[in-house]
Design a protein around this motif. Sequence first.
Motif, PDB file in Angstrom:
ATOM      1  N   LEU A  62       0.864  -1.183   0.000  1.00  0.00           N
ATOM      2  CA  LEU A  62       0.000   0.000   0.000  1.00  0.00           C
ATOM      3  C   LEU A  62       0.901   1.234   0.000  1.00  0.00           C
ATOM      4  CD1 LEU A  62      -2.954   0.997   0.125  1.00  0.00           C
ATOM      5  CD2 LEU A  62      -2.620   1.251   2.592  1.00  0.00           C
ATOM      6  N   ASN A  63       1.260   1.666  -1.202  1.00  0.00           N
ATOM      7  CA  ASN A  63       2.163   2.809  -1.335  1.00  0.00           C
ATOM      8  C   ASN A  63       2.021   3.405  -2.731  1.00  0.00           C
ATOM      9  OD1 ASN A  63       3.927   1.261  -3.138  1.00  0.00           O
ATOM     10  ND2 ASN A  63       4.510   0.136  -1.287  1.00  0.00           N
ATOM     11  N   LEU A  64       2.857   4.350  -3.057  1.00  0.00           N
ATOM     12  CA  LEU A  64       2.752   5.034  -4.346  1.00  0.00           C
ATOM     13  C   LEU A  64       2.915   4.101  -5.537  1.00  0.00           C
ATOM     14  CD1 LEU A  64       4.644   8.458  -4.042  1.00  0.00           C
ATOM     15  CD2 LEU A  64       2.255   8.114  -4.705  1.00  0.00           C
ATOM     16  N   HIS A  65       3.743   3.060  -5.394  1.00  0.00           N
ATOM     17  CA  HIS A  65       3.976   2.195  -6.553  1.00  0.00           C
ATOM     18  C   HIS A  65       3.161   0.902  -6.518  1.00  0.00           C
ATOM     19  CE1 HIS A  65       6.374  -1.038  -4.758  1.00  0.00           C
ATOM     20  NE2 HIS A  65       7.073  -0.139  -4.105  1.00  0.00           N
ATOM     21  N   LEU A  79       3.371  18.138  -9.979  1.00  0.00           N
ATOM     22  CA  LEU A  79       4.458  17.235  -9.593  1.00  0.00           C
ATOM     23  C   LEU A  79       3.905  15.876  -9.184  1.00  0.00           C
ATOM     24  CD1 LEU A  79       7.430  16.616  -8.768  1.00  0.00           C
ATOM     25  CD2 LEU A  79       6.889  17.638  -6.539  1.00  0.00           C
ATOM     26  N   TYR A  80       2.877  15.878  -8.348  1.00  0.00           N
ATOM     27  CA  TYR A  80       2.258  14.629  -7.891  1.00  0.00           C
ATOM     28  C   TYR A  80       1.713  13.824  -9.074  1.00  0.00           C
ATOM     29  CZ  TYR A  80      -1.288  11.585  -5.814  1.00  0.00           C
ATOM     30  OH  TYR A  80      -2.067  10.505  -5.477  1.00  0.00           O
ATOM     31  N   SER A  81       1.074  14.502 -10.017  1.00  0.00           N
ATOM     32  CA  SER A  81       0.529  13.810 -11.193  1.00  0.00           C
ATOM     33  C   SER A  81       1.634  13.176 -12.031  1.00  0.00           C
ATOM     34  CB  SER A  81      -0.271  14.802 -12.054  1.00  0.00           C
ATOM     35  OG  SER A  81      -1.371  15.313 -11.340  1.00  0.00           O
ATOM     36  N   GLN A  82       2.772  13.859 -12.144  1.00  0.00           N
ATOM     37  CA  GLN A  82       3.914  13.293 -12.871  1.00  0.00           C
ATOM     38  C   GLN A  82       4.435  12.034 -12.168  1.00  0.00           C
ATOM     39  OE1 GLN A  82       6.262  17.073 -12.933  1.00  0.00           O
ATOM     40  NE2 GLN A  82       6.550  16.587 -15.109  1.00  0.00           N
ATOM     41  N   ILE A  83       4.536  12.103 -10.856  1.00  0.00           N
ATOM     42  CA  ILE A  83       5.021  10.956 -10.088  1.00  0.00           C
ATOM     43  C   ILE A  83       4.062   9.767 -10.237  1.00  0.00           C
ATOM     44  CG2 ILE A  83       5.374  10.103  -7.728  1.00  0.00           C
ATOM     45  CD1 ILE A  83       6.475  12.911  -7.063  1.00  0.00           C
ATOM     46  N   LYS A  84       2.782  10.033 -10.099  1.00  0.00           N
ATOM     47  CA  LYS A  84       1.798   8.955 -10.229  1.00  0.00           C
ATOM     48  C   LYS A  84       1.840   8.333 -11.623  1.00  0.00           C
ATOM     49  CE  LYS A  84      -1.212   7.522  -8.128  1.00  0.00           C
ATOM     50  NZ  LYS A  84      -1.228   6.183  -7.506  1.00  0.00           N
ATOM     51  N   LEU A  89       4.844   6.004 -11.995  1.00  0.00           N
ATOM     52  CA  LEU A  89       4.756   4.745 -11.246  1.00  0.00           C
ATOM     53  C   LEU A  89       3.537   3.902 -11.600  1.00  0.00           C
ATOM     54  CD1 LEU A  89       5.845   6.016  -7.713  1.00  0.00           C
ATOM     55  CD2 LEU A  89       7.232   4.821  -9.422  1.00  0.00           C
ATOM     56  N   GLU A  90       2.639   4.451 -12.389  1.00  0.00           N
ATOM     57  CA  GLU A  90       1.397   3.735 -12.708  1.00  0.00           C
ATOM     58  C   GLU A  90       1.627   2.347 -13.310  1.00  0.00           C
ATOM     59  OE1 GLU A  90      -2.486   2.847 -12.668  1.00  0.00           O
ATOM     60  OE2 GLU A  90      -1.550   4.621 -11.773  1.00  0.00           O
ATOM     61  N   PRO A  91       2.623   2.143 -14.182  1.00  0.00           N
ATOM     62  CA  PRO A  91       2.821   0.795 -14.745  1.00  0.00           C
ATOM     63  C   PRO A  91       3.119  -0.268 -13.690  1.00  0.00           C
ATOM     64  CG  PRO A  91       4.026   2.433 -16.023  1.00  0.00           C
ATOM     65  CD  PRO A  91       3.537   3.128 -14.791  1.00  0.00           C
ATOM     66  N   PHE A  92       3.460   0.140 -12.477  1.00  0.00           N
ATOM     67  CA  PHE A  92       3.834  -0.825 -11.434  1.00  0.00           C
ATOM     68  C   PHE A  92       2.768  -0.943 -10.348  1.00  0.00           C
ATOM     69  CE2 PHE A  92       7.529   1.316 -13.212  1.00  0.00           C
ATOM     70  CZ  PHE A  92       8.261   0.242 -13.696  1.00  0.00           C
ATOM     71  N   ALA A  93       1.547  -0.444 -10.630  1.00  0.00           N
ATOM     72  CA  ALA A  93       0.507  -0.342  -9.601  1.00  0.00           C
ATOM     73  C   ALA A  93       0.197  -1.673  -8.925  1.00  0.00           C
ATOM     74  CB  ALA A  93      -0.765   0.260 -10.184  1.00  0.00           C
ATOM     75  N   HIS A  94       0.388  -2.764  -9.640  1.00  0.00           N
ATOM     76  CA  HIS A  94       0.105  -4.074  -9.052  1.00  0.00           C
ATOM     77  C   HIS A  94       1.292  -5.028  -9.195  1.00  0.00           C
ATOM     78  CE1 HIS A  94      -4.015  -2.921  -8.304  1.00  0.00           C
ATOM     79  NE2 HIS A  94      -4.090  -2.476  -9.545  1.00  0.00           N
ATOM     80  N   TYR A  95       2.446  -4.446  -9.416  1.00  0.00           N
ATOM     81  CA  TYR A  95       3.651  -5.267  -9.501  1.00  0.00           C
ATOM     82  C   TYR A  95       4.079  -5.732  -8.111  1.00  0.00           C
ATOM     83  CZ  TYR A  95       8.687  -5.960  -9.125  1.00  0.00           C
ATOM     84  OH  TYR A  95       9.924  -6.447  -8.781  1.00  0.00           O
ATOM     85  N   THR A  96       4.451  -6.992  -8.005  1.00  0.00           N
ATOM     86  CA  THR A  96       5.024  -7.519  -6.767  1.00  0.00           C
ATOM     87  C   THR A  96       6.260  -8.336  -7.118  1.00  0.00           C
ATOM     88  OG1 THR A  96       3.592  -9.489  -6.851  1.00  0.00           O
ATOM     89  CG2 THR A  96       2.825  -7.621  -5.533  1.00  0.00           C
ATOM     90  N   TRP A  97       7.221  -8.360  -6.203  1.00  0.00           N
ATOM     91  CA  TRP A  97       8.410  -9.178  -6.404  1.00  0.00           C
ATOM     92  C   TRP A  97       8.180 -10.563  -5.827  1.00  0.00           C
ATOM     93  CZ3 TRP A  97       8.840  -4.332  -3.899  1.00  0.00           C
ATOM     94  CH2 TRP A  97       8.720  -4.379  -2.509  1.00  0.00           C
ATOM     95  N   THR A  98       9.059 -11.484  -6.138  1.00  0.00           N
ATOM     96  CA  THR A  98       8.914 -12.861  -5.685  1.00  0.00           C
ATOM     97  C   THR A  98       9.307 -12.983  -4.220  1.00  0.00           C
ATOM     98  OG1 THR A  98       9.443 -13.676  -7.897  1.00  0.00           O
ATOM     99  CG2 THR A  98       9.665 -15.228  -6.069  1.00  0.00           C
ATOM    100  N   SER A  99       8.437 -13.606  -3.447  1.00  0.00           N
ATOM    101  CA  SER A  99       8.752 -13.877  -2.050  1.00  0.00           C
ATOM    102  C   SER A  99       8.158 -15.260  -1.696  1.00  0.00           C
ATOM    103  CB  SER A  99       8.150 -12.825  -1.121  1.00  0.00           C
ATOM    104  OG  SER A  99       8.544 -13.043   0.221  1.00  0.00           O
ATOM    105  N   PRO A 100       9.017 -16.218  -1.271  1.00  0.00           N
ATOM    106  CA  PRO A 100      10.440 -16.056  -0.956  1.00  0.00           C
ATOM    107  C   PRO A 100      11.270 -15.830  -2.222  1.00  0.00           C
ATOM    108  CG  PRO A 100       9.564 -18.141  -0.076  1.00  0.00           C
ATOM    109  CD  PRO A 100       8.543 -17.578  -0.983  1.00  0.00           C
ATOM    110  N   PRO A 101      12.389 -15.143  -2.101  1.00  0.00           N
ATOM    111  CA  PRO A 101      13.272 -14.971  -3.255  1.00  0.00           C
ATOM    112  C   PRO A 101      13.895 -16.285  -3.655  1.00  0.00           C
ATOM    113  CG  PRO A 101      14.325 -14.144  -1.270  1.00  0.00           C
ATOM    114  CD  PRO A 101      12.915 -14.475  -0.900  1.00  0.00           C
TER     115      PRO A 101
END
Length: 346
Positions: free
Chosen positions: A189-192, A323-328, A331-343
């Motif tokens: 739950l964050n910007l990305h 500025l906020y709109s540029q940041i969003k 990062l929008e392409p990663f809105a539901h990206y997650t890394w592998t866990s466990p690595p």
Amino acid sequence: MTSTTKLVAGHLPLSKIGLGCGVFSGAYGPAPPQASAVATVRAALSSGINIVDTSPYYGDSEIKLGQALFELKDEYPRSSYHICTKVGRYGYCKSDFDYSAERISESVRESMRRLYTDYLDIVLCHDVEFVSADQVVDVALPMLFDLKQQGLVRKVGISGYPLPVMLRICQIQQERGVPLDVCLSYCNLNLHCQSLAAFVPKLREAGVETIIAASPLSMGLLCQSEAPEWHPAKPQLKAAVKQCAELVERFSQSYGNAETGGSSVSLAEIAENYAFSYNKVDVHLVGAKTVQEIEHAVRAYDRAQQLQLYASGRYANPRIQHLYSQIKATLEPFAHYTWTSPPDDA
């Protein structure tokens, strides 16, 4: 600060911001000396924050936190705050996990000794995705609920990263008639990444009483400086965050503090304003190892309640809004990206 506190009938009276003490270990830069840890904990408690989170996995975090709480006992008695710690994980690799009933029981008692307490408010099975679901629901959780019956633990739950894994464990517990009290999710739950929002109603349906969203800065990724070397995000996301940091830097060089009422703009502040404005979780857990970081988090929470960025997406100042709109957008392409866990190397 009364705005950080939320009372719910039948639940622990937890503040909306919690102090994450994993940073006491040195994983996010130099570990603070004990005097700094004491000052940080004092600042947190004096601001209205009443939940502190740690784990045996976080180096000597439990020891430093316990010593700080002991030193502050005359100012802040045990009944004035809630301790959350974890069991089951004691190192980086899968081989460093021990979810046996004996180790769970032993671990709780070890944590109590380190934290100078005769009970723990919340105990979570740490990073449940590293072990089989059977180990969690058939071995570790029954022991924790037994310790709850004994009065050593007040609330029982799980922590982890992959939300589907955590939801399934919560659902199994509900099906068995023993729903979990607490579920802690980090970096979701964050910007990305906003994945947790879709899971909150499902976790509530599974009977979870308290939902904790940890790491609004995504383990140091969403900061002006570079993320820790060990951060698991893929290079593309790290590159996108670096672009965002550069946008903020250019904004500061162009407009300075005059545009923001005399206070600087940072990527971390924008990230916290965004995450803290999502009010459907019970606690936002923030790592802090200095008084200044506590003060910054409390201000960001209060500001977030005014802005409600998660719902409105609007800053009153048009330049900051741009500025906020540029940041969003970055990062929008990663809105539901997650890394592998466990690595793969765990």
